[in-house]
Design a protein around this motif. Structure first.
Motif, PDB file in Angstrom:
ATOM      1  N   SER A   1       0.863  -1.173   0.000  1.00 56.08           N
ATOM      2  CA  SER A   1       0.000   0.000   0.000  1.00 56.08           C
ATOM      3  C   SER A   1       0.901   1.224   0.000  1.00 56.08           C
ATOM      4  O   SER A   1       1.547   1.537   1.008  1.00 56.08           O
ATOM      5  CB  SER A   1      -0.914   0.024   1.232  1.00 56.08           C
ATOM      6  N   ALA A   2       0.980   1.894  -1.133  1.00 52.54           N
ATOM      7  CA  ALA A   2       1.833   3.086  -1.232  1.00 52.54           C
ATOM      8  C   ALA A   2       1.338   4.185  -0.303  1.00 52.54           C
ATOM      9  O   ALA A   2       2.130   4.963   0.231  1.00 52.54           O
ATOM     10  CB  ALA A   2       1.861   3.585  -2.675  1.00 52.54           C
ATOM     11  N   ARG A   3       0.028   4.237  -0.073  1.00 56.42           N
ATOM     12  CA  ARG A   3      -0.531   5.295   0.764  1.00 56.42           C
ATOM     13  C   ARG A   3      -0.130   5.115   2.230  1.00 56.42           C
ATOM     14  O   ARG A   3       0.286   6.064   2.902  1.00 56.42           O
ATOM     15  CB  ARG A   3      -2.058   5.325   0.635  1.00 56.42           C
ATOM     16  N   SER A   4      -0.225   3.874   2.740  1.00 57.85           N
ATOM     17  CA  SER A   4       0.082   3.640   4.157  1.00 57.85           C
ATOM     18  C   SER A   4       1.549   3.303   4.400  1.00 57.85           C
ATOM     19  O   SER A   4       2.043   3.407   5.517  1.00 57.85           O
ATOM     20  CB  SER A   4      -0.792   2.502   4.696  1.00 57.85           C
ATOM     21  N   GLY A   5       2.252   2.868   3.361  1.00 62.11           N
ATOM     22  CA  GLY A   5       3.652   2.476   3.512  1.00 62.11           C
ATOM     23  C   GLY A   5       3.825   1.002   3.813  1.00 62.11           C
ATOM     24  O   GLY A   5       4.966   0.525   3.940  1.00 62.11           O
ATOM     25  N   GLU A   6       2.723   0.266   3.910  1.00 64.64           N
ATOM     26  CA  GLU A   6       2.825  -1.165   4.178  1.00 64.64           C
ATOM     27  C   GLU A   6       3.476  -1.875   2.984  1.00 64.64           C
ATOM     28  O   GLU A   6       3.076  -1.682   1.843  1.00 64.64           O
ATOM     29  CB  GLU A   6       1.438  -1.751   4.432  1.00 64.64           C
ATOM     30  N   GLY A   7       4.509  -2.661   3.257  1.00 64.80           N
ATOM     31  CA  GLY A   7       5.248  -3.359   2.207  1.00 64.80           C
ATOM     32  C   GLY A   7       6.446  -2.589   1.683  1.00 64.80           C
ATOM     33  O   GLY A   7       7.192  -3.091   0.836  1.00 64.80           O
ATOM     34  N   LEU A   8       6.652  -1.354   2.207  1.00 60.47           N
ATOM     35  CA  LEU A   8       7.745  -0.520   1.701  1.00 60.47           C
ATOM     36  C   LEU A   8       9.106  -1.127   2.007  1.00 60.47           C
ATOM     37  O   LEU A   8      10.012  -1.105   1.165  1.00 60.47           O
ATOM     38  CB  LEU A   8       7.652   0.884   2.297  1.00 60.47           C
ATOM     39  N   GLU A   9       9.291  -1.675   3.213  1.00 63.88           N
ATOM     40  CA  GLU A   9      10.585  -2.283   3.565  1.00 63.88           C
ATOM     41  C   GLU A   9      10.900  -3.458   2.654  1.00 63.88           C
ATOM     42  O   GLU A   9      12.045  -3.645   2.236  1.00 63.88           O
ATOM     43  CB  GLU A   9      10.580  -2.727   5.025  1.00 63.88           C
ATOM     44  N   GLU A  10       9.878  -4.275   2.365  1.00 65.41           N
ATOM     45  CA  GLU A  10      10.089  -5.414   1.464  1.00 65.41           C
ATOM     46  C   GLU A  10      10.482  -4.930   0.065  1.00 65.41           C
ATOM     47  O   GLU A  10      11.340  -5.536  -0.594  1.00 65.41           O
ATOM     48  CB  GLU A  10       8.820  -6.274   1.383  1.00 65.41           C
ATOM     49  N   LEU A  11       9.870  -3.808  -0.383  1.00 69.75           N
ATOM     50  CA  LEU A  11      10.221  -3.254  -1.692  1.00 69.75           C
ATOM     51  C   LEU A  11      11.665  -2.775  -1.696  1.00 69.75           C
ATOM     52  O   LEU A  11      12.409  -3.011  -2.663  1.00 69.75           O
ATOM     53  CB  LEU A  11       9.286  -2.104  -2.046  1.00 69.75           C
ATOM     54  N   GLN A  12      12.093  -2.118  -0.633  1.00 71.01           N
ATOM     55  CA  GLN A  12      13.470  -1.635  -0.556  1.00 71.01           C
ATOM     56  C   GLN A  12      14.453  -2.803  -0.622  1.00 71.01           C
ATOM     57  O   GLN A  12      15.499  -2.705  -1.273  1.00 71.01           O
ATOM     58  CB  GLN A  12      13.663  -0.834   0.733  1.00 71.01           C
ATOM     59  N   THR A  13      14.120  -3.918   0.022  1.00 66.70           N
ATOM     60  CA  THR A  13      14.975  -5.106  -0.039  1.00 66.70           C
ATOM     61  C   THR A  13      15.056  -5.647  -1.462  1.00 66.70           C
ATOM     62  O   THR A  13      16.130  -6.014  -1.946  1.00 66.70           O
ATOM     63  CB  THR A  13      14.447  -6.197   0.910  1.00 66.70           C
ATOM     64  N   LEU A  14      13.892  -5.681  -2.156  1.00 67.15           N
ATOM     65  CA  LEU A  14      13.880  -6.146  -3.550  1.00 67.15           C
ATOM     66  C   LEU A  14      14.741  -5.244  -4.433  1.00 67.15           C
ATOM     67  O   LEU A  14      15.446  -5.726  -5.327  1.00 67.15           O
ATOM     68  CB  LEU A  14      12.449  -6.173  -4.087  1.00 67.15           C
ATOM     69  N   LEU A  15      14.682  -3.941  -4.197  1.00 66.05           N
ATOM     70  CA  LEU A  15      15.472  -3.000  -4.998  1.00 66.05           C
ATOM     71  C   LEU A  15      16.966  -3.255  -4.820  1.00 66.05           C
ATOM     72  O   LEU A  15      17.721  -3.312  -5.797  1.00 66.05           O
ATOM     73  CB  LEU A  15      15.140  -1.563  -4.589  1.00 66.05           C
ATOM     74  N   ILE A  16      17.390  -3.430  -3.573  1.00 67.59           N
ATOM     75  CA  ILE A  16      18.809  -3.673  -3.298  1.00 67.59           C
ATOM     76  C   ILE A  16      19.257  -4.996  -3.916  1.00 67.59           C
ATOM     77  O   ILE A  16      20.312  -5.078  -4.554  1.00 67.59           O
ATOM     78  CB  ILE A  16      19.064  -3.664  -1.781  1.00 67.59           C
TER      79      ILE A  16
END
Length: 457
Positions: free
Chosen positions: A361-376
């Motif tokens: 959820s881009a609005r709430s930030g849920e899943g953002l940490e997992e996305l950052q890990t995927l990017l790295i």
């Protein structure tokens, strides 16, 4: 290197720190650096040993300018290989200007951009690839860029290239010897051994050249395009990633018409995020122009974040992604946004074998940490300080030219061409590898490289 004598006969001076700090550093290099400084400094320096600090004052006749620390470096144990002095004074722009003006009146010449490092190269303190790495180190904006520049400055693949050149010189000498005895029809170089050696060197050149894509993005930042249909949450995701309201968020479809780019550093890697216009058919000419620009940037991105925010069939998703015309070298992460509003599991299950998928959820930030890990993780395993990575376009092009000459040499061996023709290709390889480290160079190349440096370095 016709300017070697001219450079070493003058003493240059420049500020080595940016204005605005509490302390400023003024650097001198050349045969008169120590004697010239002594004329304006309150303490004797002529007999001072190298690598020593001296506290005192700098004065213009009877007018004291500042209390300073003077560092003395003796040739050849200095950065440039020449006599050097570094003056640490207070960071006032007025004080810095007055000291520089005083030193130039006593005979110092204002340094050109990169002239200190150019002298270090000309005096054998650095090879050319190491000198270029100095500028990259100064410009590094992430841990990854810093590691690559530091590795190159400390020798990096220059050591590897030196080993390749040594092997090639041995081959070339044997072939040249054959030419001297051409009438006797003698072979000094075993052709099968020669072929194996050229194949080995070709493999190594290709590996180094192949690392350029990774090295370039780590040095300059990984371009990441955020793509998807209008209202998929692209602008919201960009704002969430960079931690500020950078892009306008609206319920009205098609509000993003121009490209918005912001950079952040994750895991020591700089990522350049590009928010693109929503992909759809439109009759609005301005929006259509934005969509065309978006498609162009997507095609040039290293990584694409493709957002979905509503149920679609796997076939529809595949069709949308195929329309992007991504290359095999590009990476794609499939993001299912607004996860609280729809069931993302069926699509994730159907498509996770093709691309990494993540519900968020881009609005709430849920899943953002997992996305950052995927990017790295998407950058790969080439981030180690010990990994040889080429990040300089000049080096990359030289490696490609060396590889092409090696291929021609191998073809010549397979077709039993004469030693003089094979020898010419090996000379070409030596030339191209030599341009990387500076064994072979021209004043034009040096001028182009060092003009990109800051003053004082």
């Amino acid at each position: 290197m016709s300017n070697r004598t001219e450079l070493s006969s003058t003493t240059i001076v420049a500020p080595a720190t940016a204005p605005g700090g509490a302390i400023a550093l003024i650097r001198l290099s050349g045969p008169e650096a120590i004697a010239l400084t002594e004329r304006v400094f309150s303490q004797p320096l002529t007999q001072a040993p190298g690598h020593t600090l001296h506290f005192g004052t700098i004065s213009d006749n009877d007018r004291m300018l500042d209390e300073v620390l003077v560092s003395v470096f003796r040739a050849p144990r200095s950065y440039t290989g020449e006599e050097m002095v570094e003056i640490s004074c207070h960071g006032s722009a007025y004080i810095t200007h007055e000291i520089l003006s005083l030193l130039t009146r006593h005979g110092a010449v204002p340094a050109a951009a990169g002239e200190f490092t150019q002298r270090a190269f000309l005096n054998g303190k650095l090879d050319l690839s190491q000198a270029e790495a100095v500028a990259d180190l100064i410009a590094s904006e992430s841990g990854a860029a810093h590691r690559i520049a530091l590795n190159q400055m400390r020798g990096g693949y220059a050591t590897e290239l030196a080993g390749l050149r040594e092997k090639l010189l041995h081959i070339a000498s044997l072939l040249e010897l054959e030419l001297d005895f051409s009438e006797e029809d003698v072979e000094f170089a075993d052709r099968s051994e020669l072929q194996g050696l050229l194949t080995e060197i070709l493999h190594r050149c290709r590996l180094l050249a192949g690392s350029f894509r990774t090295g370039n993005v780590l040095k300059n930042g990984v371009p990441v395009a955020i793509a998807g249909a209008p209202n998929a949450g692209k602008s919201t995701l960009l704002n969430r990633l960079v931690g500020e309201e950078r892009a306008i968020v609206s319920e009205v479809a098609g509000t993003t018409r121009d490209l918005i780019e912001e950079s952040i550093t994750l895991g020591g890697i700089r990522f350049r995020f590009i928010d693109t216009a929503g992909l759809r058919h439109t009759e609005d000419s301005i929006e259509a122009l934005g969509i065309e620009r978006a498609k162009e940037r997507i095609r040039h991105a290293t990584l694409v974040l493709f957002l979905l925010a509503e149920p679609r069939t796997p076939a529809e998703v595949l069709e949308s992604i195929d329309a992007l015309k991504l290359s095999d070298e590009q990476h794609l992460i499939l993001l299912f946004n607004k996860q609280d509003l729809w069931d993302t599991a069926p699509l994730a299950e159907a498509l996770s074998h093709r691309w990494p998928t993540l519900s968020l959820s881009a609005r709430s930030g849920e899943g953002l940490e997992e996305l950052q890990t995927l990017l790295i993780d998407s950058v790969g395993d080439n981030r180690s300080a010990d990994t040889l990575v080429v990040s300089n376009i000049r080096h990359y092009e030289a490696l490609l030219q060396a590889a092409a000459a090696l291929e021609r040499g191998l073809t010549g061996l397979e077709n039993t061409l004469s030693a003089d023709l094979v020898s010419e290709e090996i000379r070409q390889v030596l030339h191209h590898l030599g341009t990387i480290t500076g064994e072979i160079t021209t004043d034009d190349i040096l001028g182009h490289i060092f003009s990109k440096f800051c003053i004082g370095k």
